[in-house]
Structure formats: structure tokens, C-alpha cells
Design a protein around this motif. Structure first.
Motif, PDB file in Angstrom:
ATOM      1  N   ARG A 731       0.860  -1.187   0.000  1.00 21.87           N
ATOM      2  CA  ARG A 731       0.000   0.000   0.000  1.00 21.87           C
ATOM      3  C   ARG A 731       0.889   1.228   0.000  1.00 21.87           C
ATOM      4  O   ARG A 731       1.753   1.395   0.870  1.00 21.87           O
ATOM      5  CB  ARG A 731      -0.894   0.018   1.247  1.00 21.87           C
ATOM      6  CG  ARG A 731      -1.735   1.283   1.401  1.00 21.87           C
ATOM      7  CD  ARG A 731      -2.494   1.253   2.725  1.00 21.87           C
ATOM      8  NE  ARG A 731      -3.208   2.497   2.962  1.00 21.87           N
ATOM      9  CZ  ARG A 731      -2.703   3.578   3.531  1.00 21.87           C
ATOM     10  NH1 ARG A 731      -1.429   3.573   3.950  1.00 21.87           N
ATOM     11  NH2 ARG A 731      -3.431   4.659   3.710  1.00 21.87           N
ATOM     12  N   LEU A 732       0.711   2.090  -0.994  1.00 23.60           N
ATOM     13  CA  LEU A 732       1.505   3.310  -1.050  1.00 23.60           C
ATOM     14  C   LEU A 732       1.139   4.221   0.111  1.00 23.60           C
ATOM     15  O   LEU A 732      -0.040   4.367   0.459  1.00 23.60           O
ATOM     16  CB  LEU A 732       1.273   4.039  -2.375  1.00 23.60           C
ATOM     17  CG  LEU A 732       1.706   3.319  -3.657  1.00 23.60           C
ATOM     18  CD1 LEU A 732       1.524   4.240  -4.860  1.00 23.60           C
ATOM     19  CD2 LEU A 732       3.145   2.831  -3.575  1.00 23.60           C
ATOM     20  N   THR A 733       2.142   4.849   0.699  1.00 24.00           N
ATOM     21  CA  THR A 733       1.866   5.775   1.801  1.00 24.00           C
ATOM     22  C   THR A 733       1.372   7.122   1.287  1.00 24.00           C
ATOM     23  O   THR A 733       0.796   7.902   2.042  1.00 24.00           O
ATOM     24  CB  THR A 733       3.130   5.985   2.649  1.00 24.00           C
ATOM     25  OG1 THR A 733       4.200   6.422   1.802  1.00 24.00           O
ATOM     26  CG2 THR A 733       3.538   4.682   3.328  1.00 24.00           C
ATOM     27  N   ASP A 734       1.599   7.415   0.025  1.00 24.03           N
ATOM     28  CA  ASP A 734       1.074   8.621  -0.624  1.00 24.03           C
ATOM     29  C   ASP A 734      -0.191   8.222  -1.378  1.00 24.03           C
ATOM     30  O   ASP A 734      -0.155   7.346  -2.244  1.00 24.03           O
ATOM     31  CB  ASP A 734       2.120   9.170  -1.599  1.00 24.03           C
ATOM     32  CG  ASP A 734       1.666  10.439  -2.302  1.00 24.03           C
ATOM     33  OD1 ASP A 734       0.464  10.783  -2.236  1.00 24.03           O
ATOM     34  OD2 ASP A 734       2.520  11.095  -2.944  1.00 24.03           O
ATOM     35  N   PRO A 735      -1.351   8.843  -1.084  1.00 28.01           N
ATOM     36  CA  PRO A 735      -2.603   8.413  -1.717  1.00 28.01           C
ATOM     37  C   PRO A 735      -2.765   8.856  -3.165  1.00 28.01           C
ATOM     38  O   PRO A 735      -3.718   8.438  -3.834  1.00 28.01           O
ATOM     39  CB  PRO A 735      -3.675   9.084  -0.839  1.00 28.01           C
ATOM     40  CG  PRO A 735      -3.002  10.297  -0.288  1.00 28.01           C
ATOM     41  CD  PRO A 735      -1.564   9.910  -0.077  1.00 28.01           C
ATOM     42  N   ALA A 766      -5.484   4.254  -0.840  1.00 28.10           N
ATOM     43  CA  ALA A 766      -4.263   4.449  -1.631  1.00 28.10           C
ATOM     44  C   ALA A 766      -4.189   3.342  -2.673  1.00 28.10           C
ATOM     45  O   ALA A 766      -4.952   2.364  -2.636  1.00 28.10           O
ATOM     46  CB  ALA A 766      -3.017   4.431  -0.752  1.00 28.10           C
ATOM     47  N   SER A 787      12.381  -2.241   4.445  1.00 26.69           N
ATOM     48  CA  SER A 787      11.598  -1.111   3.948  1.00 26.69           C
ATOM     49  C   SER A 787      11.382  -1.286   2.449  1.00 26.69           C
ATOM     50  O   SER A 787      12.269  -1.789   1.734  1.00 26.69           O
ATOM     51  CB  SER A 787      12.316   0.210   4.214  1.00 26.69           C
ATOM     52  OG  SER A 787      13.517   0.281   3.481  1.00 26.69           O
ATOM     53  N   GLU A 789       9.786   0.305  -1.376  1.00 25.98           N
ATOM     54  CA  GLU A 789       9.371   1.434  -2.201  1.00 25.98           C
ATOM     55  C   GLU A 789       8.923   0.896  -3.555  1.00 25.98           C
ATOM     56  O   GLU A 789       9.376  -0.154  -4.003  1.00 25.98           O
ATOM     57  CB  GLU A 789      10.525   2.416  -2.425  1.00 25.98           C
ATOM     58  CG  GLU A 789      11.067   3.069  -1.166  1.00 25.98           C
ATOM     59  CD  GLU A 789      12.388   3.776  -1.442  1.00 25.98           C
ATOM     60  OE1 GLU A 789      12.438   5.005  -1.280  1.00 25.98           O
ATOM     61  OE2 GLU A 789      13.355   3.070  -1.824  1.00 25.98           O
ATOM     62  N   GLN A 798       7.244   5.387  -1.002  1.00 27.65           N
ATOM     63  CA  GLN A 798       7.306   4.432   0.102  1.00 27.65           C
ATOM     64  C   GLN A 798       6.018   3.618   0.167  1.00 27.65           C
ATOM     65  O   GLN A 798       4.928   4.122  -0.128  1.00 27.65           O
ATOM     66  CB  GLN A 798       7.522   5.174   1.424  1.00 27.65           C
ATOM     67  CG  GLN A 798       7.960   4.271   2.559  1.00 27.65           C
ATOM     68  CD  GLN A 798       8.440   5.070   3.776  1.00 27.65           C
ATOM     69  OE1 GLN A 798       8.252   6.280   3.833  1.00 27.65           O
ATOM     70  NE2 GLN A 798       9.040   4.380   4.733  1.00 27.65           N
ATOM     71  N   ALA A 799       6.161   2.344   0.557  1.00 27.33           N
ATOM     72  CA  ALA A 799       5.007   1.456   0.603  1.00 27.33           C
ATOM     73  C   ALA A 799       5.039   0.600   1.850  1.00 27.33           C
ATOM     74  O   ALA A 799       6.100   0.157   2.297  1.00 27.33           O
ATOM     75  CB  ALA A 799       4.974   0.555  -0.634  1.00 27.33           C
ATOM     76  N   GLU A 800       3.848   0.380   2.415  1.00 26.93           N
ATOM     77  CA  GLU A 800       3.696  -0.591   3.496  1.00 26.93           C
ATOM     78  C   GLU A 800       3.556  -1.971   2.867  1.00 26.93           C
ATOM     79  O   GLU A 800       2.934  -2.116   1.805  1.00 26.93           O
ATOM     80  CB  GLU A 800       2.444  -0.276   4.319  1.00 26.93           C
ATOM     81  CG  GLU A 800       2.456   1.099   4.954  1.00 26.93           C
ATOM     82  CD  GLU A 800       1.080   1.473   5.511  1.00 26.93           C
ATOM     83  OE1 GLU A 800       0.145   0.651   5.370  1.00 26.93           O
ATOM     84  OE2 GLU A 800       0.942   2.580   6.053  1.00 26.93           O
ATOM     85  N   SER A 802       2.690  -6.265   3.420  1.00 27.16           N
ATOM     86  CA  SER A 802       1.999  -7.220   4.277  1.00 27.16           C
ATOM     87  C   SER A 802       1.900  -8.575   3.587  1.00 27.16           C
ATOM     88  O   SER A 802       1.713  -8.648   2.368  1.00 27.16           O
ATOM     89  CB  SER A 802       0.593  -6.718   4.611  1.00 27.16           C
ATOM     90  OG  SER A 802      -0.094  -7.661   5.425  1.00 27.16           O
TER      91      SER A 802
END
Length: 816
Positions: A731-735, A766, A787, A789, A798-800, A802
């Protein structure tokens, strides 16, 4: 023609660059008794007049791998065979004249980095520095691929043919195949006649390869197989010699439908015009050999006018050659490769859409390996001929579609772009109602599918962009309806294959990873695996009775999945029937879906009677249906299977009952955004034949306790060793940025792969991507500790990450 054998292991029909490549690679694997028959002279169809551009970046990782293989092969062929291929790595520049095209080029550059292809983004000034002759008017930027090249098409084919001969292949010119003998699902041999007509004969063979180029459709019919392609006129000019012109990169200006190639001090200008001219509707003349078609300067003039502005030196240079020659194009602009679904020993390598030279080396290598092993060497889904459905061999369909496909090579390759021609062929039983409700349709395998619904007064068409398209908010509203209330969408296009007979259970247990020894009414999610544990199909299987199962497949792979089952039947006493058109399917999904169904049916939809993963026969309105409690969107819901004669009635009943519940009609874009939030895999993108079922995170769908099945040993070994890669959700941290697929995936600052699929997660807020991270010997915790990206158009975001679905990780919502 006494030197023609009476029998052969394989007969290759067609002596263009592709046929020569197949012969070369089969003999390289040690095959003997390889015979190639060419109706006239080698290369005399389309190979001889090809432009010879060798681009290495294609739309997927494996297609890029094949293109790079071709380039490397051609560089070494001269030393091996003594035939000069003219292969030069001059590099290529593609320039954009719009911001949208520039985003496409920069996204392609990011993709190139993920695929290991050298690339550099260029400003307009940097374009000029590398290609001084260009007029920069309107240029917004470009991309430089230094390892691209150009070569002599005819000599490449002749070098491949010589290499094949040196290893024992028989390559015969002026021998036309006039017939193909068949018994059941096998060809037995080919009939031939010499060019003069004085000699005829028959060659018995174990298999045939159709490499007949623009004759491929006709040769396919002789062999009992469908090879959808159509010839189109294809134009280029060659200038008079230009003083001082030296070796230059290949230049592509797709916004002007043009490419430029320096050759011996002249400039070749080629065109991929938006509306092409189909050719050969009444058949290709039997005398066709190194032929060209009549000039059509009026058709070419708009391209030339723009080119003289873009390349001012063309204004003063005279035209030495105006060339018009036919080439074949397929319905989806991807070539045909592989074992034809209708026969068990007819192979195809044809329909190369004007990129035959850059594709031939890799395609020949891949097909030869496939023929040797009996399994694809890696994922070839983009070009596997089983993606083509029978109706696509219809000549009128091919005529209409070919007008568009030539031009699409240089058109903007926007995400979600739909074909405009040859539409409306396959329609679900709900098509009329969906149209009345504002559906905007896309097309897949000929099926018209509602992708999104326009609001009252909103235009019912796509406005394409790399940013948020005009349907983005419509799909978001449909997404919210399914997540928060109730939505309904048409799934009729999904393949439905009935497997029945006394051995149905044991047969499906042989080809499926999961256990099919399930009670009647049970729905099982499973995969067809290959011997390596790779995923050949992703399906649900419902047991309808003791001896009858229903296999539900993606629309595009229905024929491929059915074909795989038929080839594996052996001595099992089963009958396999495609029943896709017999039932319409409506998916009713969302937290209030049970409430809606209880309004229209006396049946019990409770967990006690109809738990998740079971099907039941129901009454609905005044009709009948079968309710499957499954979900591809991650919500409580049912897929309702209705015989086509009652489908319209059931739609009306549900629509009427849903009005006071704010039931919303939804489209395929909604389904994709919901499934990716839930981490559900998409076959062909996230999971393919080269993706191990354990690495894909689908080990739960394989039962190692049941008796032997295809792929069991490979699954057991990977479970023991641990995955070599893990499928992660991001999931991108920037929407703001959007993800589609193939964006580079960076772990701790280093590219480790690319996204296999992407879509916007309206609930998660996002863009969401799926992708494999290599992790041999690492624990899940170690993988997640890094981390991550995603490279979006050259910008790292940057991306979360899971391993579990970010939306409803415990699947509580589907089982409520």
C-alpha cells in the motif's frame, strides 16, 4: 523430388524468419528428422521487407526476456554460420509530444529497470543531443535504450536456416503444403506439391509447426486449428542518399505514428497509421513471392507531412523507394505461440504483428523448449494461442479488428484501454438491462462486460489517462456500495465447464491441488498445477452431484483450462462440456446481500444452512437458480447461477427488490479494486505457470494428504525447503500515485522485482500492488522487516508491505 523424405519427426510449414528459428532451435536441442517446407523462397513472404528493428523492451518480463534473447542470438549468428546478420546495437530513442505520452515512456523506463534493460530518461535538450536532426517542436521528453539495434531481416533468416541445416535439418524451397492428413486430435502427415506442379508427395510426421505467417490462418484450417490473424498493408519510404548522414539511433515518434531508421546513408520512414488497410480478403495470390502492393500515397501523406516537419532533412531529400507490403496482425497485437487447443500435435508460431524480427529468436527458442519438454519453459500467457477463442477465427471479425490493431502498436497504451472495433460479439443475458442502467462496457475474449456505470447525464465512454480516469469516482462509489451496503454485478463471462462421469472425482483429484472428495454442494478453491508446482489454472470447483462437478474459470482462460483437462483425461471415464453460455451469473455482494436475497427467495441463506463455500438450489422470484456462497471481493455475498432463459426475470426481481435498499449495479473495475484490497490473486498477473503455488501463498489450497496428483512432489519439496519468493501486498503511503503493474519493487533501496498487478484501494485509501519478493532462506518476519518502495514513473514512493490481506485479514466479513 526424391530427396524429400517419406516421414519426419516434425514438419515446419513456412520459411520466414520464424520458421527458420524454430528449425534452428529444434536442431540445437538435438532433434533429427526436422523438415522445413517453404512454398516459394525463404523470406519471400514478409521477412524480406521487414524494417529489422530490434527493440528489447516489451510489455512483460518474459516477452522482454525473449526479445533480449533474440538480440544476443543475432549478434553471434554470423560467427556461427558465416552469414552476416547486419546486427548493430545503435540504440533507440522514443520521444513524446504530450504529457500523457511522456508518462507512458517514463513508466516504460521504470519497467525497463525492473526487467534489467539499460535505459535513460531524456529531456528535450538531451533528445536533441543524441539525435541532432530532429525538430524539437512539441517534444516533451524521451527515453534512450542503448542496447536496441537494427539488423538485416533476410540474412537473419538465412543464417538461422543455415544453422539448422548444419545440424541436419532439411530445408526445402518451392514446396507447397496442399493438405494435412488428420485422425482425431492428431495430424498424421502433410501433402505437398512442387512449385512447378510436376511433383507431389506425402510426408508422414509426428507433429506439424505452422509458421506460415500471413498464410497461417489458411494453413491452420487445413490442420483443423484456429489461427486468428489478418494481413494489412504496411507502408514505408526510403529516402535518396543524404550527404553526411552517418549511423544514427532508431527514432520513434509514436504520437506521429512514425519511426526512422538510418540505413546506408539513407533514412527509412515507417508508419503505423491509426486506421489500417486490411488486405487479402479473397485470399493471397498463389504467385505471391517477394511482392509488394500498389502505392497509396494519399493514405501515407499525413504521416509524411508530419515527418518532414519532424525531420527537416527529409524535405530536401528525394524519395528513392515507396514501399507497401503486407504483414499479418492478430486480434490483440500479440503473436501466436504454442500447442493449438484443437489438436494434440499441431504447434503454432505465427502472427507477429510487425515485430517478427525482434521476436523470432526468442519465440523459436521458447517453442522448441516447449515441444521438447511438453510444458511451457516459463510463462507465455501473453502469446499462448489458447488465449484465442473459436469465434476469433471469423473472417469478418478479423477484417474489422485488423483495421485497428496495426495502429495500436504506436497508439497511447493507456491503462484499461478498450478495443474500438469488432465489438458486441458476445453478450451476457443481462446485456440489455445493464445497457439501460448506464453500463460502460469493456471487452474480454469477445465478451461485452460492464466495467463501470455512468451517472445520469454523464457520457458513457472512457476518457483515457495515466492519471485518474473519468470513471474513477464512479467505480469508487460502486466499491463503497459493496463494502458498506449491497452491490450487484454480472459474472456471466466467466467460464463454466461441466465435468461428469463415474471417474469425475478421481480425475479432478489428479489435476487439482485441493481435495475433490467433497460432499455434494461443496465449493472448493483450487489450482491446476504442473509438474514444477507452477499454477496452470486458478479455479473454483463445485460438486453438483456424486458424478458431476462445475469448474469455473476466468473468461480469458476458459479454452486453455478446458483444453488442459481434455489432454489429461487419459483413461478416466469423464465427459467435459463447456456450458458457459447456458447460465447467466449475477454476483450479489455486500453486508446486506443476505437481506436482499431473503426478500426474493423463500430459501434459507443462514450460515447454518448455506455456510461459506457451499451451493444450494433456490427459488428466486418465479424462477430457479443455484446460489454459490463465495466471494472475489472479500464481502458476504453469493454468485447466482441462472439458466439463460430465466436470467432477465431474475435480474428484474433483484433490481426491484433492491430499490429501497439502494442496491447499486457495479462493474469489473470495482471487482478488481476490491479483490486487490483483499489480496486475492489475479491469474495471468499474480499467478502463472512459473509461479510456485507455495511462493504464491496458496499452499492452503493444496492437500498433500490425498493420493498422487500432478505437482505433488514439487509442492512437498517446496513446503520442506520454504518459499524462494513470497507474494506481498503493498500500500503506497502517498494516496495520489496510481499503480497498474510492472512498476519496479525496491527492498531496502535495491530493485528486487516488480508489481504483478495494481489497482486503487478505495477503502484502504491508496493504490495497492501485489508482487513477489525473493526470500530464499529468509523467514516471513525478516521479509517484512525491510523497507519497501515502488518506482512510479521514476519516482520512488514508500510502501507498506503485508503478507496477510490488509483488508479483513481474518476473512470475518465473508463468513458473517
Amino acid at each position: 523430388m526424391s530427396d524429400l523424405p517419406k516421414s519426419a519427426r516434425v514438419v515446419i510449414i513456412g520459411g520466414g524468419v520464424v520458421g527458420c528459428s524454430v528449425a534452428y532451435h529444434l536442431t540445437k536441442l538435438g532433434w533429427q528428422d526436422v523438415v522445413l517446407l517453404e512454398r516459394k523462397q525463404l523470406t519471400s513472404g514478409t521477412t524480406w521487407h521487414a524494417a529489422g528493428l530490434i527493440g528489447q523492451l516489451r510489455a512483460s518480463s518474459n516477452m522482454t526476456k525473449l526479445a533480449r534473447y533474440s538480440a544476443d542470438l543475432y549478434l553471434g549468428l554470423e560467427e556461427e554460420t558465416g552469414v552476416a546478420t547486419g546486427m548493430r546495437q545503435v540504440g533507440s530513442i522514443s520521444v513524446a509530444l504530450t504529457d500523457e505520452r511522456l508518462e507512458e515512456l517514463y513508466r516504460n523506463a521504470a519497467m525497463a529497470r525492473a526487467f534489467g534493460v539499460p535505459v535513460e530518461e531524456l529531456s528535450p535538450a538531451e533528445v536533441k543531443a543524441r539525435y541532432d536532426h530532429i525538430n524539437l517542436d512539441g517534444v516533451t521528453g524521451g527515453v534512450w535504450l542503448p542496447t536496441d539495434g537494427q539488423a538485416d531481416p533476410g540474412n537473419i533468416a538465412l543464417a538461422l536456416a543455415k544453422g539448422a541445416r548444419q545440424r541436419g535439418a532439411l530445408v526445402k524451397e518451392r514446396i507447397k503444403v496442399t493438405g494435412i492428413a488428420r485422425e482425431g486430435r492428431r495430424v498424421m502427415g502433410v501433402d505437398w506439391v512442387s512449385d512447378s506442379g510436376s511433383d507431389t508427395g506425402h510426408i508422414a510426421c509426428d507433429m506439424v509447426v505452422n509458421c506460415a505467417g500471413m498464410w497461417g490462418h489458411e494453413v491452420g484450417r487445413m490442420a483443423g486449428v484456429n489461427v486468428p490473424l489478418h494481413a494489412c498493408e504496411h507502408f514505408y519510404i526510403v529516402s535518396e542518399p543524404i550527404q553526411g548522414l552517418s549511423q544514427m539511433p532508431v527514432l520513434r515518434v509514436p504520437d506521429e505514428c512514425a519511426y526512422y531508421k538510418e540505413d546506408a546513408g539513407k533514412i527509412m520512414l515507417g508508419a503505423f497509421e491509426p486506421k489500417a488497410k486490411p488486405w487479402g480478403m479473397k485470399g493471397i495470390p498463389d504467385s505471391f513471392e517477394f511482392d509488394q502492393l500498389p502505392e497509396d500515397f494519399d493514405h501515407f501523406e499525413p504521416i509524411l507531412e508530419a515527418a518532414c516537419n519532424r525531420m527537416p532533412m527529409l524535405t530536401d531529400a528525394g524519395i528513392h523507394t515507396f514501399f507497401n507490403g503486407p504483414e499479418s496482425f492478430t486480434p490483440d497485437d500479440a503473436y501466436h505461440l504454442g500447442l493449438a487447443p484443437e489438436m494434440d500435435n499441431v504447434w503454432v508460431a505465427a502472427g507477429f504483428n510487425s515485430i517478427g524480427i525482434q521476436s523470432a529468436g526468442g519465440a523459436g527458442m521458447a517453442l522448441a523448449q516447449w515441444m521438447q519438454d511438453g510444458e511451457k519453459p516459463f510463462d507465455l500467457g501473453d502469446v499462448d494461442i489458447t488465449r484465442m477463442h473459436p469465434f476469433q477465427g471469423n473472417k469478418h471479425y478479423l477484417f474489422e479488428r485488423s483495421k485497428e490493431t496495426l495502429g495500436l502498436l504506436y497508439a497511447d497504451h493507456f491503462p484499461y484501454r478498450q478495443k474500438a472495433t469488432a465489438r458486441g460479439v458476445r453478450r451476457s443475458p443481462f446485456h440489455h438491462q445493464l445497457t439501460e442502467a448506464g453500463a460502460v462496457f469493456g471487452e474480454l475474449a469477445g465478451w461485452e462486460r460492464a466495467n463501470w456505470f455512468a451517472e445520469a447525464g454523464q457520457e458513457r465512454e472512457y476518457r483515457y489517462s495515466w492519471k485518474r480516469q473519468n470513471w474513477f469516482q464512479n467505480s469508487a462509489a460502486e466499491h463503497r456500495a459493496v463494502r458498506e451496503n449491497v452491490g450487484m454485478y454480472d459474472m456471466s463471462s466467466f467460464g463454466k465447464i461441466r465435468v461428469e462421469g463415474p471417474d469425475a472425482e478421481s480425475f479432478l483429484n489428479h489435476i487439482c491441488g485441493a481435495n475433490m472428495s467433497a460432499p455434494v454442494g461443496k465449493i472448493v478453491y483450487t489450482q491446476f498445477l504442473n509438474s514444477r508446482g507452477g499454477i496452470e489454472a486458478d479455479v473454483t470447483v463445485t460438486r453438483l452431484s456424486e458424478t458431476v462437478y462445475l469448474v469455473v474459470t476466468p473468461a480469458l482462460t476458459r479454452l486453455a483450462d478446458e483444453t488442459r483437462m481434455r489432454r489429461l483425461v487419459g483413461d478416466y471415464r469423464v465427459t467435459i462440456t463447456d456450458v458457459t453460455a447456458g447460465e447467466g451469473v449475477l454476483a450479489v455482494m455486500g453486508p446486506r446481500s443476505r437481506e436482499l436475497l431473503q426478500k426474493v427467495s423463500p430459501n434459507d441463506f443462514s450460515n447454518a444452512v448455506n455456510p461459506f463455500g457451499t451451493a444450494q438450489e433456490i427459488e428466486i422470484g418465479m424462477g430457479l437458480a443455484r446460489a454459490h456462497r463465495v466471494s472475489y471481493v472479500g464481502e458476504l455475498g453469493w454468485e447466482l447461477y441462472v439458466s439463460s432463459d430465466m436470467a432477465g426475470h431474475v435480474f428484474e426481481v433483484l433490481q426491484d427488490a433492491g430499490r429501497d435498499m439502494d442496491l447499486k449495479l457495479c462493474g469489473m473495475h470495482m471487482m478488481d479494486s476490491c479483490r486487490i484490497e483483499k489480496g486475492f490473486r489475479h491469474f495471468g498477473h499474480d499467478i502463472t505457470c512459473e509461479d510456485h503455488v507455495i511462493d504464491a501463498g496458496l499452499g492452503f489450497a493444496v492437500d498433500l494428504n490425498k493420493p498422487d496428483f500432478i505437482g505433488k512432489a514439487a509442492v512437498a519439496a517446496r513446503k520442506e525447503s520454504g518459499p524462494k519468493a513470497r507474494m506481498l501486498q503493498f500500500r503506497l503511503t502517498d494516496p495520489e500515485p496510481l499503480l497498474y503493474h510492472n512498476e519496479p519493487l525496491l527492498r531496502d533501496g535495491e530493485i528486487v522485482g516488480y508489481l504483478s498487478s495494481g489497482a486503487y484501494g478505495h477503502t484502504l485509501g491508496a493504490a495497492i500492488g501485489m508482487g513477489y519478493v525473493p526470500c530464499e532462506g529468509e523467514s516471513a518476519a525478516e521479509v517484512l522487516a525491510s523497507s519497501y518502495e515502488i518506482d512510479v514513473m521514476g519516482i520512488r514512493v514508500q510502501a507498506e508491505a503485508s503478507l496477510k490481506p490488509m483488508y479483513d485479514p481474518k476473512s470475518e466479513r465473508v463468513k458473517v
